[in-house]
Design a protein around this motif. Structure first.
Motif, PDB file in Angstrom:
ATOM      1  N   ARG A 155       7.211 101.868  73.888  1.00  0.00           N
ATOM      2  CA  ARG A 155       7.992 102.044  72.659  1.00  0.00           C
ATOM      3  C   ARG A 155       8.691 100.761  72.247  1.00  0.00           C
ATOM      4  O   ARG A 155       8.804 100.456  71.055  1.00  0.00           O
ATOM      5  N   VAL A 156       9.178  99.998  73.233  1.00  0.00           N
ATOM      6  CA  VAL A 156       9.820  98.723  72.910  1.00  0.00           C
ATOM      7  C   VAL A 156       8.806  97.754  72.311  1.00  0.00           C
ATOM      8  O   VAL A 156       9.057  97.127  71.264  1.00  0.00           O
ATOM      9  N   GLN A 157       7.661  97.595  72.944  1.00  0.00           N
ATOM     10  CA  GLN A 157       6.651  96.677  72.427  1.00  0.00           C
ATOM     11  C   GLN A 157       6.138  97.116  71.065  1.00  0.00           C
ATOM     12  O   GLN A 157       5.871  96.278  70.189  1.00  0.00           O
ATOM     13  N   ALA A 158       5.997  98.418  70.867  1.00  0.00           N
ATOM     14  CA  ALA A 158       5.546  98.916  69.569  1.00  0.00           C
ATOM     15  C   ALA A 158       6.568  98.624  68.482  1.00  0.00           C
ATOM     16  O   ALA A 158       6.206  98.258  67.355  1.00  0.00           O
ATOM     17  N   GLY A 159       7.864  98.758  68.789  1.00  0.00           N
ATOM     18  CA  GLY A 159       8.890  98.452  67.815  1.00  0.00           C
ATOM     19  C   GLY A 159       8.891  96.980  67.430  1.00  0.00           C
ATOM     20  O   GLY A 159       9.017  96.631  66.249  1.00  0.00           O
ATOM     21  N   VAL A 160       8.745  96.097  68.412  1.00  0.00           N
ATOM     22  CA  VAL A 160       8.692  94.656  68.133  1.00  0.00           C
ATOM     23  C   VAL A 160       7.492  94.335  67.250  1.00  0.00           C
ATOM     24  O   VAL A 160       7.599  93.616  66.244  1.00  0.00           O
ATOM     25  N   PHE A 161       6.327  94.879  67.609  1.00  0.00           N
ATOM     26  CA  PHE A 161       5.117  94.619  66.833  1.00  0.00           C
ATOM     27  C   PHE A 161       5.247  95.146  65.406  1.00  0.00           C
ATOM     28  O   PHE A 161       4.822  94.487  64.450  1.00  0.00           O
ATOM     29  N   ALA A 162       5.829  96.322  65.250  1.00  0.00           N
ATOM     30  CA  ALA A 162       5.949  96.931  63.920  1.00  0.00           C
ATOM     31  C   ALA A 162       6.831  96.092  63.009  1.00  0.00           C
ATOM     32  O   ALA A 162       6.520  95.917  61.818  1.00  0.00           O
ATOM     33  N   VAL A 163       7.937  95.566  63.517  1.00  0.00           N
ATOM     34  CA  VAL A 163       8.814  94.739  62.691  1.00  0.00           C
ATOM     35  C   VAL A 163       8.075  93.493  62.215  1.00  0.00           C
ATOM     36  O   VAL A 163       8.140  93.114  61.032  1.00  0.00           O
ATOM     37  N   TRP A 164       7.348  92.835  63.107  1.00  0.00           N
ATOM     38  CA  TRP A 164       6.598  91.648  62.727  1.00  0.00           C
ATOM     39  C   TRP A 164       5.508  91.976  61.712  1.00  0.00           C
ATOM     40  O   TRP A 164       5.318  91.252  60.734  1.00  0.00           O
ATOM     41  N   MET A 165       4.772  93.063  61.942  1.00  0.00           N
ATOM     42  CA  MET A 165       3.677  93.424  61.043  1.00  0.00           C
ATOM     43  C   MET A 165       4.201  93.792  59.659  1.00  0.00           C
ATOM     44  O   MET A 165       3.689  93.320  58.637  1.00  0.00           O
ATOM     45  N   LEU A 166       5.224  94.642  59.597  1.00  0.00           N
ATOM     46  CA  LEU A 166       5.774  95.045  58.304  1.00  0.00           C
ATOM     47  C   LEU A 166       6.376  93.855  57.570  1.00  0.00           C
ATOM     48  O   LEU A 166       6.201  93.714  56.354  1.00  0.00           O
ATOM     49  N   GLY A 167       7.081  93.002  58.297  1.00  0.00           N
ATOM     50  CA  GLY A 167       7.671  91.830  57.660  1.00  0.00           C
ATOM     51  C   GLY A 167       6.620  90.878  57.122  1.00  0.00           C
ATOM     52  O   GLY A 167       6.736  90.378  55.993  1.00  0.00           O
TER      53      GLY A 167
END
Length: 270
Positions: A155-167
């Motif tokens: 969940r932590v890695q997914a949250g980090v990846f999602a912020v970068w991808m959306l940004g």
């Protein structure tokens, strides 16, 4: 009487300060554990890869669609406001720079971080808390499962990846929308447009933007999960006062995001 009341107030504030420091110390310890597991090759076995991939898809795919639509609508409205305002004051040559600075440098990163927090990491922390209440985490622990590697790290890695991808997607989309809104669908202004955008993204501004998104992604991923993780250990720590992971994590998260944004503004404009 007054002396006793003053001493009781001091003691109460002292305990609150210690609890506050303890909560941030726990977040740091959680971050160190997650970082160590992220760098361990054993984390990325078959089960680990499946868990991480599943959470990344869950955090990114549905949120990317909705956030892209939301950021496009916000960008179109704000671009039009900035362009019309610049034209009315005879500052049309600064319209592109204002659009890039307002949207790409400031609004899109913080909106992406808060969107991921509200749509994924905070609900994810509540989901883990529900697993704890149901006894699932205790059952996994009794079976010898490393719950931080199985439930928290993905969940932590997914949250980090999602912020970068959306940004990243939203920033590129905003730049394209700004070009179309200002110049239309002609390709002949592309060279001048990219030159102005390149002048905005000088090395220091680019570094601040990357660092801001990086720390945003860490904040929205680590803080809610750290609160949920230590709440999951309440049963194993006698005398520990149980905290609400959702409320405490949300307050800490918004405070850290605000501090990061203020520091980035100081770096860009002071």
């Amino acid at each position: 009487m007054a002396h006793a009341s003053f001493a009781a107030t001091l003691a109460r504030w002292w305990h609150k300060t210690l609890a506050w420091l303890d909560s941030w110390w726990e977040i740091m310890l959680f971050g160190v554990m997650v970082l160590a597991l992220s760098l361990s090759p054993s984390t990325y076995g078959r089960n680990g890869r499946n868990a991480i991939s599943r959470q990344i898809v869950r955090a990114t795919v549905p949120n990317l669609i909705w956030f892209t639509v939301l950021s496009a609508l916000i960008s179109i409205v704000l671009i039009r406001i900035v362009v019309v305002t610049a034209l009315s004051y005879g500052l049309s040559r600064f319209a592109i720079e204002m659009v890039v600075r307002v949207l790409v440098l400031e609004l899109i990163p913080i909106i992406a971080a808060l969107f991921v927090a509200l749509r994924y990491t905070l609900p994810g922390a509540a989901e883990v808390e529900q697993l704890r209440v149901q006894g699932t985490l205790d059952a996994l622990r009794r079976q010898g499962t490393d719950i931080i590697r199985q439930e928290f790290l993905p969940r932590v890695q997914a949250g980090v990846f999602a912020v970068w991808m959306l940004g990243a997607v939203s920033c590129v989309l905003t730049l394209l929308l700004a070009y179309v809104n200002i110049y239309g669908f002609t390709p002949w202004a592309w060279a001048g447009y990219t030159r102005v955008v390149g002048q905005v993204f000088n090395p220091s501004v680019s570094l601040i933007l990357v660092l801001k998104i990086f720390f945003f992604s860490l904040a929205v991923s680590f803080i809610p999960m750290a609160s949920a993780y230590y709440d999951a250990l309440v049963g194993g720590r006698p005398g520990r006062v149980r905290r609400s992971s959702g409320l405490a994590g949300m307050v800490r998260l918004f405070a850290v995001v605000l501090v990061i944004e203020v520091v980035s503004l100081m770096g860009n404009y002071y």
